[in-house]
Design an enzyme around this catalytic site. Structure first.
Site: not given
Ligand code: IPE
Ligand code: IPE
Ligand code: MG
Length: 246
Positions: A132, A21, A38
């Site tokens: 792995l 995240d 991303h």
């Molecule tokens: C969780 O992250 C999903 C992934 C890392 C793929 P999110 O950014 O979507 O989670 P929330 O919505 O903040 O809980």
């Molecule tokens: C995690 O990073 C990737 C996915 C959920 C696909 P985020 O896109 O949720 O990044 P933040 O949390 O908004 O910074």
């Molecule tokens: Mg996020």
């Protein structure tokens, strides 16, 4: 088993799950658009696979796209899908060379047929690899996994292949997306939030949790090591008293 092997067995988690995240906030901090975050995340994925390979982690499960992430702006979802497609294409060869067994866990029925084919080919190619297991959770939800396993058990009951009395934690586990793999020992979440966000619910029942403020694109092998060191300092009691486990 010699002393150093015993040490490895004691401190290295067999199954590590990571909620990757913080991509969006990482990009925003740099004055860039979210999707730049991303795109910059791939390097951290490579680093975590490399760490797992070098340090004897047996299973690495990475949360790439949740069942709830479809609710993001269509443009961002589009970028994530094409990135997933591209990375599958560019990384599989190297993973195979490193004897990594790749599995995509999640509801893949929502992916277009080209992507579904690519996933299938990569899984078949790497099926027999044994250094792995790399699970990529895509369109994954912990609740989905539990409901799916429940349905699979009921189909067996209905067909007369399974008695209700034989539904237990073991037979249930064998219908989840991580069937045959050890439960999660260590779950890491980067990006500062301290929640599970519908990741592996069944499999993390006794996982040690590690939250890091590092945004995912900055995650590297040292960050992974910090989490593993913290894991090694934990006392896992599984319901017992501290005296019983020391
Ligand atoms: C969780 O992250 C999903 C992934 C890392 C793929 P999110 O950014 O979507 O989670 P929330 O919505 O903040 O809980
Ligand atoms: C995690 O990073 C990737 C996915 C959920 C696909 P985020 O896109 O949720 O990044 P933040 O949390 O908004 O910074
Ligand atoms: Mg996020």
């Amino acid at each position: 088993m010699n002393a150093s092997e015993q040490l490895v067995e004691k401190t290295i988690p067999q199954h590590v799950a990571i909620i990757m995240d913080g991509n969006g906030r990482w990009a925003k901090k740099k004055g860039k658009i979210r999707t730049f975050g991303h795109q910059s995340a791939v390097k951290a994925v490579r680093a975590s696979v490399s760490y797992a390979l070098k340090n004897g982690v047996q299973v690495l499960t990475l949360f790439a796209f949740s069942s709830e992430n479809w609710n993001r702006p269509a443009e961002e979802v589009g970028v994530l899908m094409s990135l997933f497609n591209m990375v599958l294409g560019s990384e599989v060869k190297k993973l195979h060379k490193n004897k990594v067994r790749l599995k995509i866990i999640g509801d893949t029925s929502r992916f277009d047929s080209k992507l579904a084919d690519k996933i299938h080919q990569a899984e078949v190619l790497t099926e027999k690899n044994d250094s792995l297991v790399l699970n990529i959770a895509a369109n994954y939800g912990g609740r989905w996994d539990i409901v799916n396993a429940t349905k699979a058990l009921l189909v067996k009951v209905q067909a007369g292949e399974l008695a209700i009395a034989d539904i237990n934690e073991e037979s249930f586990t064998s219908e989840t997306s991580t069937a045959g793999l050890p439960a999660v020992d260590l779950m890491i979440r980067t990006g500062g939030e301290q929640r599970i966000s519908n990741f592996l619910l069944w499999q993390t029942a006794y996982a040690e949790l590690f939250f890091s403020d590092t945004f995912w694109p900055d995650f590297n092998e040292d960050c992974f090591q910090t989490a593993v060191d913290a894991f090694a300092d934990r006392q896992r009691r599984f319901g017992k008293t501290s005296e019983q486990v020391t």
